[in-house]
Write a protein that holds these residues in place. Structure first.
Motif, PDB file in Angstrom:
ATOM      1  N   ASP A 429      35.609  44.251  44.057  1.00  0.00           N
ATOM      2  CA  ASP A 429      36.277  43.257  43.227  1.00  0.00           C
ATOM      3  C   ASP A 429      35.648  41.883  43.438  1.00  0.00           C
ATOM      4  O   ASP A 429      36.078  41.113  44.294  1.00  0.00           O
ATOM      5  CB  ASP A 429      37.765  43.221  43.574  1.00  0.00           C
ATOM      6  CG  ASP A 429      38.556  42.342  42.622  1.00  0.00           C
ATOM      7  OD1 ASP A 429      38.057  42.087  41.516  1.00  0.00           O
ATOM      8  OD2 ASP A 429      39.664  41.904  42.998  1.00  0.00           O
ATOM      9  N   PHE A 430      34.614  41.588  42.651  1.00  0.00           N
ATOM     10  CA  PHE A 430      33.982  40.276  42.749  1.00  0.00           C
ATOM     11  C   PHE A 430      33.094  40.045  41.536  1.00  0.00           C
ATOM     12  O   PHE A 430      32.927  40.927  40.681  1.00  0.00           O
ATOM     13  CB  PHE A 430      33.183  40.151  44.045  1.00  0.00           C
ATOM     14  CG  PHE A 430      31.850  40.870  44.091  1.00  0.00           C
ATOM     15  CD1 PHE A 430      30.701  40.209  44.526  1.00  0.00           C
ATOM     16  CD2 PHE A 430      31.735  42.216  43.742  1.00  0.00           C
ATOM     17  CE1 PHE A 430      29.488  40.863  44.594  1.00  0.00           C
ATOM     18  CE2 PHE A 430      30.515  42.881  43.821  1.00  0.00           C
ATOM     19  CZ  PHE A 430      29.377  42.187  44.238  1.00  0.00           C
ATOM     20  N   ASN A 436      31.635  39.758  36.095  1.00  0.00           N
ATOM     21  CA  ASN A 436      32.855  40.075  36.822  1.00  0.00           C
ATOM     22  C   ASN A 436      33.118  41.570  36.707  1.00  0.00           C
ATOM     23  O   ASN A 436      33.347  42.091  35.610  1.00  0.00           O
ATOM     24  CB  ASN A 436      34.035  39.283  36.262  1.00  0.00           C
ATOM     25  CG  ASN A 436      35.317  39.546  37.029  1.00  0.00           C
ATOM     26  OD1 ASN A 436      36.067  40.460  36.710  1.00  0.00           O
ATOM     27  ND2 ASN A 436      35.554  38.765  38.065  1.00  0.00           N
ATOM     28  N   LEU A 437      33.057  42.259  37.841  1.00  0.00           N
ATOM     29  CA  LEU A 437      33.199  43.713  37.810  1.00  0.00           C
ATOM     30  C   LEU A 437      34.590  44.137  37.376  1.00  0.00           C
ATOM     31  O   LEU A 437      34.767  45.205  36.776  1.00  0.00           O
ATOM     32  CB  LEU A 437      32.840  44.317  39.175  1.00  0.00           C
ATOM     33  CG  LEU A 437      31.341  44.607  39.379  1.00  0.00           C
ATOM     34  CD1 LEU A 437      30.531  43.326  39.470  1.00  0.00           C
ATOM     35  CD2 LEU A 437      31.113  45.464  40.620  1.00  0.00           C
ATOM     36  N   LEU A 457      42.931  51.605  38.166  1.00  0.00           N
ATOM     37  CA  LEU A 457      41.899  50.765  38.788  1.00  0.00           C
ATOM     38  C   LEU A 457      42.182  50.564  40.271  1.00  0.00           C
ATOM     39  O   LEU A 457      43.315  50.291  40.679  1.00  0.00           O
ATOM     40  CB  LEU A 457      41.818  49.416  38.081  1.00  0.00           C
ATOM     41  CG  LEU A 457      41.481  49.472  36.586  1.00  0.00           C
ATOM     42  CD1 LEU A 457      41.343  48.059  36.018  1.00  0.00           C
ATOM     43  CD2 LEU A 457      40.197  50.270  36.342  1.00  0.00           C
ATOM     44  N   ARG A 458      41.124  50.691  41.064  1.00  0.00           N
ATOM     45  CA  ARG A 458      41.237  50.522  42.518  1.00  0.00           C
ATOM     46  C   ARG A 458      40.182  49.520  42.997  1.00  0.00           C
ATOM     47  O   ARG A 458      39.139  49.900  43.511  1.00  0.00           O
ATOM     48  CB  ARG A 458      41.049  51.868  43.224  1.00  0.00           C
ATOM     49  CG  ARG A 458      41.156  51.790  44.748  1.00  0.00           C
ATOM     50  CD  ARG A 458      41.036  53.190  45.362  1.00  0.00           C
ATOM     51  NE  ARG A 458      41.002  53.137  46.806  1.00  0.00           N
ATOM     52  CZ  ARG A 458      39.884  53.151  47.537  1.00  0.00           C
ATOM     53  NH1 ARG A 458      38.696  53.223  46.938  1.00  0.00           N
ATOM     54  NH2 ARG A 458      39.939  53.103  48.851  1.00  0.00           N
ATOM     55  N   PRO A 459      40.430  48.230  42.790  1.00  0.00           N
ATOM     56  CA  PRO A 459      39.483  47.232  43.278  1.00  0.00           C
ATOM     57  C   PRO A 459      39.523  47.160  44.788  1.00  0.00           C
ATOM     58  O   PRO A 459      40.567  47.405  45.411  1.00  0.00           O
ATOM     59  CB  PRO A 459      39.999  45.932  42.641  1.00  0.00           C
ATOM     60  CG  PRO A 459      41.466  46.169  42.436  1.00  0.00           C
ATOM     61  CD  PRO A 459      41.599  47.633  42.121  1.00  0.00           C
ATOM     62  N   GLY A 460      38.375  46.847  45.389  1.00  0.00           N
ATOM     63  CA  GLY A 460      38.308  46.780  46.842  1.00  0.00           C
ATOM     64  C   GLY A 460      37.474  45.614  47.321  1.00  0.00           C
ATOM     65  O   GLY A 460      36.651  45.062  46.582  1.00  0.00           O
ATOM     66  N   GLY A 475      35.074  59.165  44.493  1.00  0.00           N
ATOM     67  CA  GLY A 475      35.003  60.219  43.495  1.00  0.00           C
ATOM     68  C   GLY A 475      34.530  59.713  42.148  1.00  0.00           C
ATOM     69  O   GLY A 475      33.703  60.335  41.483  1.00  0.00           O
ATOM     70  N   PHE A 476      35.082  58.576  41.747  1.00  0.00           N
ATOM     71  CA  PHE A 476      34.733  57.943  40.473  1.00  0.00           C
ATOM     72  C   PHE A 476      34.578  56.463  40.777  1.00  0.00           C
ATOM     73  O   PHE A 476      35.545  55.778  41.129  1.00  0.00           O
ATOM     74  CB  PHE A 476      35.851  58.195  39.454  1.00  0.00           C
ATOM     75  CG  PHE A 476      35.540  57.757  38.043  1.00  0.00           C
ATOM     76  CD1 PHE A 476      34.278  57.915  37.490  1.00  0.00           C
ATOM     77  CD2 PHE A 476      36.544  57.202  37.247  1.00  0.00           C
ATOM     78  CE1 PHE A 476      34.012  57.531  36.178  1.00  0.00           C
ATOM     79  CE2 PHE A 476      36.292  56.821  35.931  1.00  0.00           C
ATOM     80  CZ  PHE A 476      35.016  56.983  35.406  1.00  0.00           C
ATOM     81  N   GLY A 477      33.362  55.971  40.686  1.00  0.00           N
ATOM     82  CA  GLY A 477      33.095  54.605  41.107  1.00  0.00           C
ATOM     83  C   GLY A 477      32.312  53.819  40.085  1.00  0.00           C
ATOM     84  O   GLY A 477      31.664  54.384  39.198  1.00  0.00           O
ATOM     85  N   TYR A 478      32.377  52.511  40.222  1.00  0.00           N
ATOM     86  CA  TYR A 478      31.605  51.599  39.364  1.00  0.00           C
ATOM     87  C   TYR A 478      30.761  50.704  40.262  1.00  0.00           C
ATOM     88  O   TYR A 478      31.285  50.001  41.120  1.00  0.00           O
ATOM     89  CB  TYR A 478      32.553  50.780  38.488  1.00  0.00           C
ATOM     90  CG  TYR A 478      31.953  49.524  37.879  1.00  0.00           C
ATOM     91  CD1 TYR A 478      30.595  49.421  37.558  1.00  0.00           C
ATOM     92  CD2 TYR A 478      32.757  48.423  37.603  1.00  0.00           C
ATOM     93  CE1 TYR A 478      30.064  48.264  37.009  1.00  0.00           C
ATOM     94  CE2 TYR A 478      32.237  47.262  37.042  1.00  0.00           C
ATOM     95  CZ  TYR A 478      30.885  47.181  36.764  1.00  0.00           C
ATOM     96  OH  TYR A 478      30.364  46.034  36.228  1.00  0.00           O
TER      97      TYR A 478
END
Length: 585
Positions: A429-430, A436-437, A457-460, A475-478
């Protein structure tokens, strides 16, 4: 100097007052769309605010001896400013690094710092990638079978502590990179051995012919460190270095290279400070001190730049650049960036769940609104694969996948998900390089909802999410990727057995047909240009149909700097070389 001492307070205040404007959607197109037919030469530098489209492709690597020794540069230090104060450059930057140890660091921020504090055997020109040039090596010879490279070193180079550069330092640096077995270590996999023939001659033997080898060792991971200093700090290049090396803590705070700068300090997620190396063998840089300040929010970077509290902002968004146009105090650089944004779909069913199915992965590729991402990020292009569009042979926008929601729904039904499914999308998340992701993640969520895939959504936090990604647990990432090697061979990382495929996506060679494995093997060694283009074309077609990724956007880069800063050159290998920068007086 006073203006540089309160940046932390400034950033805190601006974050509180500007949150509402930090993720604005671009409204005006500032960079003309880069079409695949005019894909950018990765090293080309525009001379105006809007990037021109060069026509050259990166030159083929030399296979003959390069005999010319570079002219020795003057080592005199530049005169002090009239005030007698230090010359200080402050860069606002969204920091992404976990280390400054060459054997561990493998991120954008470390690349900038290592370019300034270390040197490699060979290099690119300052402004492009059209040739391979001598650096610490004055010349090299290649054996008839293209597996042995013999480098002759300069005899006038010293490390920052005054020790002379020798072939032993090269042997140690390459072996330590290989044997520490951390993030960048895979880059050394093609190397069978490194031997010092004498104090100034190094022989590197490869496992097999590697047409891209000279390009590969320009990566800052192959920079040369002072072996005595690393050993004194607990480092080793032994075969068991993965278990016994103990120099990282020291090297995170100290550089031991031959570059124009020295690492003075690093406060993670706050700032990195480098200072001029008085023993540098080349021309001394203009600035005495460079401070790279971590400013994650693009809006905060913009305001700090306008106020004169930073000299250069690396992560502005297209709409912010539009607002800066016409400001006589600000200069702007724009061009096609090196980062390909993509979705990752883990092939381990226990981790990836539904997206581990190749049909589901293809459905997701067909469901993305590629035109929408181009509209969201002005000047961006749609890639046709995970090969960076600036490389020769890369599929550009003319060969990219087009949205087809009906076909996507059919594929989901064939895979047993006619009613869709629920899944979580992990991402850092940045804002990086103006993108901006979180904004893109929300659009992915909306796109996939149209075919019945419900995305949570799982921002980290950046480093936490990065560790999950690198260990293959998402498992499923951006994510986004910039080429480690400015050669098509970099694309092999995204195919079965490659770095990203094997370690981060659990897409193994056992999952691929022998025909594909043979093409991958051929791609590593093929030297004939036309045959090389053909094999990479076949591999990109395979990835479009059966791959574990959905590459969806290559944004433009927007860098802005104070108008008194001179010498700015964007480079696809190291982004910015701070040693080239100066201030008009």
């Amino acid at each position: 100097m006073l203006r540089h001492q309160f940046w932390k307070i400034l950033v805190a205040v601006l974050l509180l007052t500007l949150l509402a404007g930090c993720t604005g959607t671009p409204e005006t197109v500032v960079v003309p769309e880069n079409t695949p037919e005019t894909a950018a030469d990765p090293g080309a530098q525009p001379t105006e605010e809007v990037a021109e489209e060069p026509t050259e492709e990166p030159a083929e690597e030399p296979t003959e001896e390069v005999a010319e020794e570079p002219t020795e540069a003057p080592t005199e230090e530049p005169a002090e400013e009239a005030t007698g104060e230090e010359r200080v450059l402050v860069i606002g930057h969204s920091e992404v690094t976990e280390s400054y140890d060459l054997a561990y660091a493998f991120n954008p921020t470390s690349g900038i710092v290592h370019r300034a504090t270390y040197d490699s055997l060979v290099t690119f020109p300052d402004g492009d990638t059209t040739s391979i040039e001598p650096n610490l090596a004055t010349s090299w010879e290649v054996s008839d079978d293209a597996t042995v490279y013999t480098f002759t070193l300069r005899d006038d180079v010293t490390f920052a502590n005054g020790d002379p550069l020798t072939a032993d330092d090269v042997v140690f640096s390459f072996n330590r990179l290989k044997n520490v077995q951390d993030n960048p270590s895979f880059l050394a996999d093609p190397i069978a051995s490194v031997v010092a023939l004498d104090d100034l001659t190094v022989e590197i033997t490869l496992v097999e012919p590697r047409p891209s080898f000279l390009v590969e060792i320009i990566n800052t991971a192959f920079s040369i460190a002072n072996d005595d200093e690393v050993i004194a700090a607990g480092g080793t290049d032994a075969a068991d270095a993965a278990d016994t090396d103990g120099a990282q803590e020291f090297l995170d705070q100290n550089s031991v290279g031959t570059g124009p700068y020295i690492l003075e300090s690093w406060t993670p997620q706050e700032e990195t400070v480098i200072v001029r190396n008085p023993n540098y063998w080349g021309e001394q840089p203009y600035f005495d001190r460079v401070i790279i300040v971590n400013i994650p929010e693009a809006a905060t970077q913009k305001v700090a730049l306008e106020a004169g509290d930073i000299d250069l902002a690396t992560d502005l968004t297209p709409d912010q650049v539009t607002e800066l146009e016409g400001n006589a105090d600000i200069s702007i650089f724009q061009g096609l960036d090196r980062w390909t944004h993509f979705l990752l779909m883990n092939r381990d069913p226990e981790i990836g769940g539904p997206v581990a199915d190749p049909n589901v992965a293809l459905a997701i590729r067909l469901a993305l609104d590629y035109e929408g991402y181009r509209e969201l990020w002005a000047g961006s292009v749609t890639p046709g694969s995970n090969m960076w569009v600036g490389l020769p042979g890369a599929f550009g926008q003319d060969r990219a996948i087009e949205r087809d929601l009906d076909r996507a729904r059919e594929l989901l039904a064939e895979a047993g998900y006619a009613d869709g499914f629920d899944i979580e999308l992990s991402y850092p998340d940045f804002t990086f390089a103006g993108v901006n992701l979180g904004t893109n993640a929300q659009k992915v969520q909306a796109d996939l909802a149209e075919i019945g895939i419900n995305v949570s959504l799982r921002p980290g936090e950046v480093q936490v999410s990065l560790e999950e990604y690198r260990t293959g647990q998402q498992g499923f990432g951006y994510w986004f990727w910039g080429p480690d090697i400015l050669d098509p061979v970099d694309f092999l990382s995204f195919l079965p057995g490659g770095k990203v495929a094997e370690e981060r996506t659990n897409w193994t060679e056992a999952m691929a047909d022998q025909e594909i494995l043979d093409l991958i093997a051929q791609a590593r060694v093929e030297e004939e240009p036309e045959a090389r283009l053909e094999v990479f074309e076949q591999l990109q077609l395979y990835a479009q149909e059966s791959g574990a990724y959905a590459p969806f956007n290559v944004p433009a880069i927007q860098t802005a700097y104070r108008s008194d800063i001179e010498g700015y050159v964007w480079h696809p290998e190291w982004s910015v070389d701070v040693a080239l920068l100066s201030r008009s007086e």
